[in-house]
Design an enzyme around this catalytic site. Structure first.
Site, mmCIF file in Angstrom:
data_model
loop_
_atom_site.group_PDB
_atom_site.id
_atom_site.type_symbol
_atom_site.label_atom_id
_atom_site.label_comp_id
_atom_site.label_asym_id
_atom_site.label_seq_id
_atom_site.Cartn_x
_atom_site.Cartn_y
_atom_site.Cartn_z
ATOM 1 N N ASP A 41 0.814 -1.221 0.000
ATOM 2 C CA ASP A 41 0.000 0.000 0.000
ATOM 3 C C ASP A 41 0.846 1.270 0.000
ATOM 4 O O ASP A 41 0.327 2.360 -0.200
ATOM 5 C CB ASP A 41 -1.043 0.008 1.138
ATOM 6 C CG ASP A 41 -0.433 0.162 2.529
ATOM 7 O OD1 ASP A 41 0.763 0.502 2.675
ATOM 8 O OD2 ASP A 41 -1.182 -0.057 3.509
ATOM 9 N N ASP A 42 2.137 1.136 0.228
ATOM 10 C CA ASP A 42 2.990 2.327 0.278
ATOM 11 C C ASP A 42 3.343 2.843 -1.114
ATOM 12 O O ASP A 42 3.813 3.977 -1.256
ATOM 13 C CB ASP A 42 4.282 2.018 1.038
ATOM 14 C CG ASP A 42 3.998 1.689 2.502
ATOM 15 O OD1 ASP A 42 3.316 2.499 3.158
ATOM 16 O OD2 ASP A 42 4.436 0.628 2.970
ATOM 17 N N SER A 73 -1.749 3.968 2.109
ATOM 18 C CA SER A 73 -1.887 3.439 3.470
ATOM 19 C C SER A 73 -3.253 3.804 4.015
ATOM 20 O O SER A 73 -3.741 4.913 3.771
ATOM 21 C CB SER A 73 -0.818 4.041 4.387
ATOM 22 O OG SER A 73 0.407 3.408 4.180
ATOM 23 N N ASN A 148 5.082 -3.807 4.568
ATOM 24 C CA ASN A 148 4.558 -2.476 4.837
ATOM 25 C C ASN A 148 5.541 -1.649 5.663
ATOM 26 O O ASN A 148 6.310 -2.196 6.450
ATOM 27 C CB ASN A 148 3.235 -2.604 5.599
ATOM 28 C CG ASN A 148 2.505 -1.290 5.696
ATOM 29 O OD1 ASN A 148 2.228 -0.666 4.674
ATOM 30 N ND2 ASN A 148 2.215 -0.858 6.899
ATOM 31 N N SER A 181 4.496 -6.916 7.373
ATOM 32 C CA SER A 181 4.634 -5.527 7.810
ATOM 33 C C SER A 181 5.869 -5.391 8.676
ATOM 34 O O SER A 181 6.156 -6.256 9.502
ATOM 35 C CB SER A 181 3.405 -5.091 8.616
ATOM 36 O OG SER A 181 2.243 -5.215 7.818
#
Ligand SMILES: *[C@@H]1O[C@H](CO)[C@@H](O)[C@H](O)[C@H]1NC(C)=O
Ligand SMILES: *[C@@H]1O[C@H](CO)[C@@H](O)[C@H](O)[C@H]1NC(C)=O
Ligand SMILES: *[C@@H]1O[C@H](CO)[C@@H](O)[C@H](O)[C@H]1NC(C)=O
Ligand SMILES: *[C@@H]1O[C@H](CO)[C@@H](O)[C@H](O)[C@H]1NC(C)=O
Length: 335
Positions: A41-42, A73, A148, A181
């Site tokens: 998502d970054d 994010s 993440n 993550s």
């Protein structure tokens, strides 16, 4: 919990753009390969995902990377996809610039894609468009999201995190998927770290090595399906790279003590809200799974240099007993 850090990282974005010196693909393996769909998502520019792409490829996997063109994010499972053929604003770190196509691959690596959409939509874009169009409907053996930049610990972040969104979207589609993550909280542009590829003490490289170690173990341990149908894994790494280089792996459950999420705090001076972390009382209760396992929160927040690995299910129904008691309490209301 470190939701704060995710948002801090979001606001710390700078626009630095070096000229491309793209990562080489150094894969000489001749064995039949497993194919991994990699997202996050970054954004596709993140140092973590580029390190993971490089290390997974070097380890002999066929990796197809599709990640958002901008930081996404906190977008959870939101499903947003391009509404214009070309980008109307710059991608994160100005890479690429406005006017570039809304989806494209790196000039010198056809397996590294960006897409102007949310993580969940990136997974769909890969499965529904890229694979049939460019990959002869290649089978995806595993979906990996991350690593993440910031932890995704506990059910509180399950719905909120875009990393988790990509992961459960893949599980919904019947694919085994893992969210990774890390606690490397700097949101960084991979081109700012060209030359660090072989630095074994560099956080993103440590995260990437842990991803490879875990994925290797997963494929070596499971005969057919890497994961039971309807399940995925949530893996959190500790803050690596300072005093922690080789964290031990702990099998955990997702819920339990130290689960947390965002709440609102009103500030009288500004007249606005800030968000703050709160414990989530309901998730202390153990309903499903092995209640003897430590929670992710207990491992990540209360120990040093340990990684948590939880298996989750996308069967969201309440337990049989809970559902049955509820249904009975309504008498003959339901047909
Ligand atoms: C998108 O950009 C390309 C390349 O600059 C250009 O040729 C094309 O006309 C643009 N398409 C739209 C719909 O703006
Ligand atoms: C890929 O799968 C889709 C859907 O099953 C099918 O329509 C298409 O013809 C396939 N493409 C190739 C190249 O096999
Ligand atoms: C984040 O970046 C700052 C400035 O470059 C550096 O001092 C710090 O160590 C970095 N933090 C992490 C977790 O890498
Ligand atoms: C409210 O906001 C002001 C201005 O940002 C800040 O100085 C102050 O510390 C905040 N108050 C609280 C209770 O957080």
């Amino acid at each position: 919990m470190k939701l704060s850090y995710i948002f801090a990282a979001l606001s710390a974005v700078t626009s630095v753009l070096a000229l491309p010196t793209l990562l080489e693909k150094r894969d000489n393996s001749t064995e039949p390969k497993k194919t991994i769909l990699l997202s996050n998502d970054d954004g596709w520019q993140s140092t973590n995902i580029r390190a993971a792409y490089r290390e997974l490829s070097d380890a002999g996997y066929d990796v197809i990377m599709v990640a958002p063109v901008s930081q996404r994010s906190g977008f959870g499972g939101q499903f947003k996809f391009p509404q214009t053929v070309n980008l109307t604003t710059d991608g994160e770190f100005g890479y690429p610039r406005a006017g570039a196509p809304s989806w494209a691959h790196e000039e010198d690596d056809v397996n590294i894609w960006y897409f102007n959409g949310t993580p969940a939509a990136c997974v769909a874009f890969a499965l529904d468009y890229l694979l049939p169009k460019y990959y002869n409907n290649k089978t995806i053996d595993l979906v990996v999201a991350g690593p993440n930049e910031g932890g995704n610990v506990s059910p509180g972040l399950f719905t909120l995190s875009g990393t988790m969104g990509a992961t459960y979207t893949a599980v919904d589609r019947g694919l085994p998927a893992i969210a990774f993550s890390g606690y490397d909280l700097n949101y960084t542009f991979f081109k700012d770290f060209v030359g660090k590829e072989n630095d074994e003490f560099f956080g993103p490289n440590i995260n990437a090595r842990l991803v490879v170690e875990f994925v290797n173990k997963l494929f070596a341990s499971q005969k057919n399906n890497p994961l039971p149908f309807t399940t995925g894994l949530n893996v959190n790494f500790p803050d690596v790279g300072k005093e922690c280089y080789d964290p031990e792996w702990v099998f955990t459950r997702m819920a339990g003590p130290y689960s947390d999420n965002a709440a609102l705090k009103y500030n009288e001076t500004t007249g606005l809200f800030k968000w703050n972390d709160i414990d989530l009382p309901a998730t202390d209760e153990c309903i499903f799974g092995d209640c003897d396992l430590p929670s992710e929160g207990a491992i990540i927040f209360k120990t040093k240099c340990k990684s948590s690995v939880s298996i989750f299910s996308i069967d969201f129904d309440a337990s049989y007993q809970q559902a049955n008691n509820f249904q009975k309490s309504f008498g003959d209301f339901f047909s």
